[in-house]
Design an enzyme around this catalytic site. Sequence first.
Site, PDB file in Angstrom:
ATOM      1  N   TYR A   1      -3.650   1.555  -3.332  1.00 15.87           N
ATOM      2  CA  TYR A   1      -3.382   2.807  -4.048  1.00 15.87           C
ATOM      3  C   TYR A   1      -3.772   2.591  -5.508  1.00 15.87           C
ATOM      4  O   TYR A   1      -3.322   1.632  -6.144  1.00 15.87           O
ATOM      5  CB  TYR A   1      -1.905   3.219  -3.957  1.00 15.87           C
ATOM      6  CG  TYR A   1      -1.621   4.438  -4.813  1.00 15.87           C
ATOM      7  CD1 TYR A   1      -1.919   5.709  -4.331  1.00 15.87           C
ATOM      8  CD2 TYR A   1      -1.115   4.315  -6.113  1.00 15.87           C
ATOM      9  CE1 TYR A   1      -1.710   6.840  -5.115  1.00 15.87           C
ATOM     10  CE2 TYR A   1      -0.908   5.442  -6.909  1.00 15.87           C
ATOM     11  CZ  TYR A   1      -1.204   6.693  -6.404  1.00 15.87           C
ATOM     12  OH  TYR A   1      -1.006   7.804  -7.189  1.00 15.87           O
TER      13      TYR A   1
ATOM     14  N   LYS B   1       2.172   1.973 -16.369  1.00 16.83           N
ATOM     15  CA  LYS B   1       3.580   2.066 -15.955  1.00 16.83           C
ATOM     16  C   LYS B   1       4.585   1.398 -16.915  1.00 16.83           C
ATOM     17  O   LYS B   1       5.086   2.059 -17.795  1.00 16.83           O
ATOM     18  CB  LYS B   1       3.730   1.581 -14.520  1.00 16.83           C
ATOM     19  CG  LYS B   1       3.130   2.604 -13.540  1.00 16.83           C
ATOM     20  CD  LYS B   1       3.595   2.425 -12.119  1.00 16.83           C
ATOM     21  CE  LYS B   1       3.334   3.665 -11.294  1.00 16.83           C
ATOM     22  NZ  LYS B   1       2.155   3.605 -10.436  1.00 16.83           N
TER      23      LYS B   1
ATOM     24  N   ASP C   1      -5.938  -4.210 -10.481  1.00 18.57           N
ATOM     25  CA  ASP C   1      -5.067  -3.098 -10.867  1.00 18.57           C
ATOM     26  C   ASP C   1      -3.631  -3.615 -10.910  1.00 18.57           C
ATOM     27  O   ASP C   1      -2.975  -3.763  -9.886  1.00 18.57           O
ATOM     28  CB  ASP C   1      -5.226  -1.972  -9.827  1.00 18.57           C
ATOM     29  CG  ASP C   1      -4.284  -0.797 -10.091  1.00 18.57           C
ATOM     30  OD1 ASP C   1      -3.421  -0.904 -10.988  1.00 18.57           O
ATOM     31  OD2 ASP C   1      -4.427   0.217  -9.382  1.00 18.57           O
TER      32      ASP C   1
ATOM     33  N   TYR D   1       3.825  15.473  -4.955  1.00 17.89           N
ATOM     34  CA  TYR D   1       3.622  15.532  -3.505  1.00 17.89           C
ATOM     35  C   TYR D   1       4.610  16.460  -2.812  1.00 17.89           C
ATOM     36  O   TYR D   1       5.258  16.082  -1.835  1.00 17.89           O
ATOM     37  CB  TYR D   1       3.712  14.116  -2.877  1.00 17.89           C
ATOM     38  CG  TYR D   1       2.956  13.068  -3.660  1.00 17.89           C
ATOM     39  CD1 TYR D   1       1.566  13.020  -3.617  1.00 17.89           C
ATOM     40  CD2 TYR D   1       3.626  12.151  -4.467  1.00 17.89           C
ATOM     41  CE1 TYR D   1       0.867  12.077  -4.349  1.00 17.89           C
ATOM     42  CE2 TYR D   1       2.931  11.204  -5.212  1.00 17.89           C
ATOM     43  CZ  TYR D   1       1.558  11.176  -5.148  1.00 17.89           C
ATOM     44  OH  TYR D   1       0.872  10.242  -5.876  1.00 17.89           O
TER      45      TYR D   1
HETATM   46  C1  LIG Z   1       0.922   4.346 -10.352  1.00 17.39           C
HETATM   47  C2  LIG Z   1      -0.314   3.592 -10.087  1.00 17.39           C
HETATM   48  C3  LIG Z   1      -1.572   4.065 -10.527  1.00 17.39           C
HETATM   49  C4  LIG Z   1      -1.747   5.396 -11.221  1.00 17.39           C
HETATM   50  O1  LIG Z   1      -1.089   5.446 -12.442  1.00 17.39           O
HETATM   51  P1  LIG Z   1      -0.669   6.874 -13.067  1.00 17.39           P
HETATM   52  O2  LIG Z   1      -0.060   6.532 -14.378  1.00 17.39           O
HETATM   53  O3  LIG Z   1       0.300   7.490 -12.089  1.00 17.39           O
HETATM   54  O4  LIG Z   1      -1.908   7.671 -13.194  1.00 17.39           O
HETATM   55  C5  LIG Z   1      -2.676   3.277 -10.264  1.00 17.39           C
HETATM   56  N1  LIG Z   1      -2.561   2.096  -9.625  1.00 17.39           N
HETATM   57  C6  LIG Z   1      -1.383   1.606  -9.201  1.00 17.39           C
HETATM   58  C7  LIG Z   1      -1.325   0.282  -8.523  1.00 17.39           C
HETATM   59  C8  LIG Z   1      -0.214   2.338  -9.403  1.00 17.39           C
HETATM   60  O5  LIG Z   1       0.952   1.866  -8.967  1.00 17.39           O
END
Ligand SMILES: *Cc1c(COP(=O)(O)O)cnc(C)c1O
Length: 438
Positions: A151, A281, A252, A23
């Site tokens: 997100y 992550k 997610d 970004y």
């Molecule tokens: C970081 C994140 C993503 C995307 O993961 P990347 O490994 O950066 O592609 C998707 N959802 C959430 C909640 C995130 O924190």
Amino acid sequence: MQTIFETTQDWLNFDRDHLWHPYTSMNKPLPCYPVVAAQGAYLKLADGSSLIDGMSSWWSAIHGYNHPKLNAAVSEQIGKMSHVMFGGIAHQPAAELGARLVSITPAPLKHVFFADSGSIAIEVALKMALQYWQSTGRSQKTKFLTVRGGYHGDPFSCMSVGDPENGQHGLFPHAIAEQIFVSRPKSSFDGPWDPSDIDEFEAAISKNNNGVAAVILEPIVQGAGGMHFYHPEFLKQVRELCDHYEVLLILDEIATGFGRTGKMFACEHAEVIPDILCIGKALTGGMMTLAATLATSKVAMGISQGKVPALMHGPTFMANPLACAVSCASIDVLLDTGLDCQYSDGWQKNIERISFQLNKLLAAKDHQSVEDVRILGAIGVVEMAAAVDVAKIQALFVERGVWIRPFGKLVYVMPPYIITDAQLKELCGSIVEVIGEL
Ligand SMILES: *Cc1c(COP(=O)(O)O)cnc(C)c1O
């Protein structure tokens, strides 16, 4: 690695002129700090100074840096094979990791797709949901329903379900699929539940259920969309409504998974089980990239009964053996209550310890420029009344020996779980001090 730059400034200059950072613009980039090594809870800068890491490299480095067990897992696997294709080939690191994931996630999630990043795990989850309804004869179910403030990653499919205002929808209006959004729940995690919080969601799902394939949500904690912690009752009622209206639920947990919120997975706060779960992550302990999408047998077998029974996805580096091996080590370290664990009464107790310290030390609520302070598990958030000047505030933090990267109005920390109380004191003390100077 042979070096082609003579001084730190030389390679920093190259970086500034040629490398994109997240970004940022190419002609007016924010300053970058040269990190040359990392150890435990510290990042080491080129000038020899050290910073206490408050970010865990964006939720990922939960055991800190240079962890001997994680390093050993990589070395051991690299001696055998770093990578082989997953098409038509099986390997033990993938099976070992799959078995661990099936065991630590809610029982109905039994089928694992290994992706190469969090965003791809989301892409696969969305695709699974669409393919499930196609295979089971309801191909009109093509939309996703979600709340604002989410997100889920930066690719177009992920952006389409991310917050429409800060999620770049305005920038790419013709390229982003139209999804259905409702307000995010207002009831906070530990406050009273306001029953009207579900009304807008309930109206949307009852009106659109024939066209909706799945609901997608970050459970309990909305991360990059505003670090908002919402009431578990919302998630409970979403699950019930999804069941009632025959809509799949995708959770997610890419940011929240692996203990960060005080539960292994944040959905456990609401005792809710999704049909599809995304993790990433912290999966590898921050050592490299890997993510996974888990599905229930209903979803996996549903897809498999269709005209196209195969799940149509297969990244080149799917189930990379190095990443799988180090993920197994990371999970084992997390679950380990044995000898080499610094906090030997278990990871939950350790998260409680960090939470307790954050509550004690992030005492900034009374400051005039602070709107809110909220803490959940090992996440501490100071929400300012106005957006902060990132370059300026970051310089103040680095001066004080801490690494914190605010965004918008949010100054927040999610430190590695190995951080000591003394290091937490410095980290939080710096925040309170810097805020006092603004
Ligand atoms: C970081 C994140 C993503 C995307 O993961 P990347 O490994 O950066 O592609 C998707 N959802 C959430 C909640 C995130 O924190």
